[in-house]
Design a protein around this motif. Structure first.
Motif, mmCIF file in Angstrom:
data_model
loop_
_atom_site.group_PDB
_atom_site.id
_atom_site.type_symbol
_atom_site.label_atom_id
_atom_site.label_comp_id
_atom_site.label_asym_id
_atom_site.label_seq_id
_atom_site.Cartn_x
_atom_site.Cartn_y
_atom_site.Cartn_z
ATOM 1 N N TYR A 75 -49.967 112.884 29.031
ATOM 2 C CA TYR A 75 -49.333 114.538 29.306
ATOM 3 C C TYR A 75 -49.624 115.183 28.570
ATOM 4 N N GLY A 76 -49.519 115.271 27.142
ATOM 5 C CA GLY A 76 -50.125 116.521 26.652
ATOM 6 C C GLY A 76 -51.141 116.704 26.411
ATOM 7 N N HIS A 77 -52.439 115.869 26.241
ATOM 8 C CA HIS A 77 -54.030 116.041 26.431
ATOM 9 C C HIS A 77 -54.009 116.945 28.220
ATOM 10 N N ILE A 78 -53.626 116.109 29.075
ATOM 11 C CA ILE A 78 -54.379 116.036 30.404
ATOM 12 C C ILE A 78 -53.897 118.224 30.225
ATOM 13 N N CYS A 79 -52.274 118.057 30.488
ATOM 14 C CA CYS A 79 -51.977 119.115 30.326
ATOM 15 C C CYS A 79 -52.988 119.990 29.534
ATOM 16 N N GLU A 117 -49.607 116.693 35.992
ATOM 17 C CA GLU A 117 -48.717 115.698 36.540
ATOM 18 C C GLU A 117 -49.052 114.612 37.404
ATOM 19 N N ASP A 118 -50.018 115.172 38.286
ATOM 20 C CA ASP A 118 -50.696 113.753 39.108
ATOM 21 C C ASP A 118 -51.730 113.323 38.541
ATOM 22 N N ILE A 119 -52.410 114.613 37.506
ATOM 23 C CA ILE A 119 -53.207 113.311 36.932
ATOM 24 C C ILE A 119 -52.867 112.024 35.829
ATOM 25 N N THR A 120 -51.774 112.465 35.424
ATOM 26 C CA THR A 120 -51.322 111.317 34.679
ATOM 27 C C THR A 120 -50.743 110.735 35.083
ATOM 28 N N THR A 140 -53.981 108.481 36.071
ATOM 29 C CA THR A 140 -54.172 107.904 35.029
ATOM 30 C C THR A 140 -53.225 106.265 34.859
ATOM 31 N N PHE A 141 -51.923 106.326 34.834
ATOM 32 C CA PHE A 141 -51.396 105.712 34.574
ATOM 33 C C PHE A 141 -51.776 104.417 35.507
ATOM 34 N N ILE A 142 -51.711 104.538 36.823
ATOM 35 C CA ILE A 142 -52.061 104.004 37.956
ATOM 36 C C ILE A 142 -53.030 103.189 37.364
ATOM 37 N N ALA A 143 -54.556 104.362 37.466
ATOM 38 C CA ALA A 143 -55.707 103.182 36.950
ATOM 39 C C ALA A 143 -55.810 102.663 35.977
ATOM 40 N N ALA A 144 -54.857 102.808 34.813
ATOM 41 C CA ALA A 144 -54.571 101.925 34.040
ATOM 42 C C ALA A 144 -54.610 100.972 33.819
ATOM 43 N N PHE A 145 -53.483 101.025 34.818
ATOM 44 C CA PHE A 145 -52.435 99.159 35.728
ATOM 45 C C PHE A 145 -53.851 98.488 36.169
ATOM 46 N N ARG A 150 -58.958 107.726 26.697
ATOM 47 C CA ARG A 150 -60.151 107.438 28.020
ATOM 48 C C ARG A 150 -59.834 107.922 29.331
ATOM 49 N N ILE A 151 -59.108 106.840 29.520
ATOM 50 C CA ILE A 151 -59.061 106.935 30.778
ATOM 51 C C ILE A 151 -58.653 108.391 31.780
#
Lengths: 202, 302
Positions: free
Chosen positions: A30-34, A44-47, A50-55, A72-73
């Motif tokens: 989240y910190g990186h994306i923010c 928040e949305d992108i985080t 990201t986790f959905i894509a990662a899973f 990276r994702i």
């Protein structure tokens, strides 16, 4: 359960194991994306994305730094979001209220243990850094966030942005130079320890 | 006057801060820094910037980003829903088979009548074939392979009725004199033609009663066969019995009987309607698998 076991379980489709990994890395991601987007609500949305894509793609993870792989994702998701934003209208740097007023407080900057003047200084410092970061091109921004803010080494940063170490060095040097120049305009906001030596001579 | 540093210089200074220079590069830079104030100032500026960034507040996630099954599209399959594709497939297959069974039933329902016609045609064809054969073989052959079946070929009921109705003389076939069969060709006696012929009245007259009778019922006469027949049939039976007796007197094997036995399966029309049974089975399958599929589907969607 160690990280490798959690990753292996997640590869078998175990969502609980993956959620444990999320809890371990959500602040980082989240910190990186923010920092990349400068927009907490979009972050928040992108985080989450990201986790959905990662899973969904965790089977493609072939070992190495899981943190780097997640970042990276996240970086790729940020690039996409920035491109989308560029196509659309511009977004204000500060979060806006419903009446188009700028929020006085950035919720993620508040530390309840801080004195008001420290909080103010910190907020101003944070705003100054964010302002200067957003002036960088996303590719440079990503590298400086990874190395100077997240504390990754060149190797891990290289893995995260999928570029050779030479590129990391070059981008980092340019980004630091740009930030140095940008932050010179905010010296009066910075703590005395961060002010340049020659400031006193001016 | 301040010296303008090149990008390469900044890169070296940046890498030096992170301790990412080779020993040689490091030594060279350090010697340069000791003499060049601008380089030192640039390095100091970078160091502070880096320090500032490293001391910038770490952002905390405002909430947990843990995932739910719905978010990632994971569906928890229960045991029963695993059979959903199988049930769907079996419903389709059972439907197809049911249609085939219906078609089969429809087609084979007409079999008794159609069989009678077909067999009549077969008789004619066979007779002509035998005649040709006899002509081809010449008188000698005629002696060896006589038209034995002619005596035993009873005309079908329809044929006889038609002839009677037309006021015609009975078919010469029905009144054909029984020629003695040479004992030299006993094996030929067992040739099928007669068998088919014997079954004819049965099929034409009463297909439902047409189960082959036990061999012993054929041994003496056609009484057994004719028992379930109408009067006309028994006439034919009597006629055939006489012919048989004549043949027996001539010390011939009665080809009719032996052949009849062989021909049993050909003439048999099942009393139990197999097609109907198949229809019931497949229909039941459709209902069961269809209902189960529907239940599982409604469970899935809910």
């Amino acid at each position: 359960m160690d990280e490798t076991s959690l990753i292996n379980s997640a590869k078998q489709g175990d969502l609980d194991s993956f959620n444990r990994l999320i809890l371990a890395y959500q602040d980082l991601v989240y910190g990186h994306i923010c920092r990349m987007l400068g927009d907490p609500s979009a972050a928040e949305d992108i985080t989450q994305e990201t986790f959905i894509a990662a899973f969904r793609n965790i089977r493609q993870f072939r070992g190495g730094s899981f943190r780097g792989w997640l970042v990276r994702i996240a970086i790729n998701a940020c690039y996409d979001e920035l491109r989308r934003k560029k196509r659309r209208s511009t977004v204000p740097l500060e979060p806006m209220t419903a009446d188009d007023d700028v929020y006085d407080d950035m919720p993620w900057m508040i530390d309840p243990g801080e004195r008001p003047e420290d909080a103010l200084q910190r907020r101003e410092l944070g705003n100054a850094i964010q302002h200067c970061l957003e002036k960088l091109q996303p590719e440079f921004r990503a590298v400086v966030i990874l190395v100077d803010i997240q504390g990754m080494d060149y190797q891990e940063a290289s893995y995260s942005i999928n570029k050779p170490i030479g590129t990391i060095k070059s981008r980092l040097a340019r980004a630091r130079l740009s930030l140095r120049n940008c932050l010179q305009g905010f010296w009066e906001l910075l703590p005395s320890s961060f002010r340049p030596i020659e400031e006193g001579m001016r | 006057m301040k010296k303008q540093l090149s990008i390469r210089d900044w890169q070296v200074l940046s890498a030096y801060l992170d301790d990412n220079l080779s020993l040689q590069e490091k030594t060279r830079l350090e010697s340069k820094l000791s003499t060049d104030a601008d380089m030192r100032e640039a390095l100091e500026g970078l160091r502070r910037t880096r320090l500032l960034l490293r001391n910038s507040p770490q952002l905390k996630a405002p909430r947990n980003f843990t995932l739910t099954s719905r978010m990632v599209g994971l569906k928890k399959q229960d045991r029963a829903s695993r059979f959903f594709p199988l049930l769907k497939f079996s419903t389709v297959v059972a439907s197809i088979l049911f249609v085939f069974a219906l078609l089969g039933d429809f087609v084979f329902k007409q079999t008794p009548q159609m069989a009678a016609i077909q067999q009549r045609e077969a008789i004619v064809t066979q007779e002509s074939a035998e005649a040709e054969f006899t002509e081809a073989e010449g008188p000698a052959a005629q002696h060896e392979v006589p038209m034995m079946p002619a005596a035993t070929i009873p005309p079908t009921l329809e044929m006889m009725d038609a002839e009677e109705a037309a006021g015609k003389e009975p078919s010469p076939l029905s009144n054909a004199p029984i020629e003695p069969l040479p004992s030299t060709m006993p094996s030929l006696m067992k040739i099928a033609p007669t068998a088919t012929v014997v079954e004819m009245p049965q099929l034409a007259a009463a297909p439902e009663e047409s189960y082959p009778l036990p061999p012993e019922s054929y041994s003496k006469d056609f009484g057994g066969m004719g028992a379930g027949m109408e009067d006309t049939t028994s006439d034919v039976g009597e006629q055939t019995v006489e012919e048989y007796d004549t043949a027996k007197e001539n010390n011939l094997q009665a080809p009719v009987y032996s052949v009849t036995e062989e021909a049993e399966p050909q003439a048999a029309y099942p009393k139990v309607n197999v097609w109907r049974i198949l229809e019931i089975i497949f229909g039941g399958l459709i209902v069961i698998s269809g209902v189960l599929t529907f239940i599982l589907k409604s469970k899935k969607t809910s």
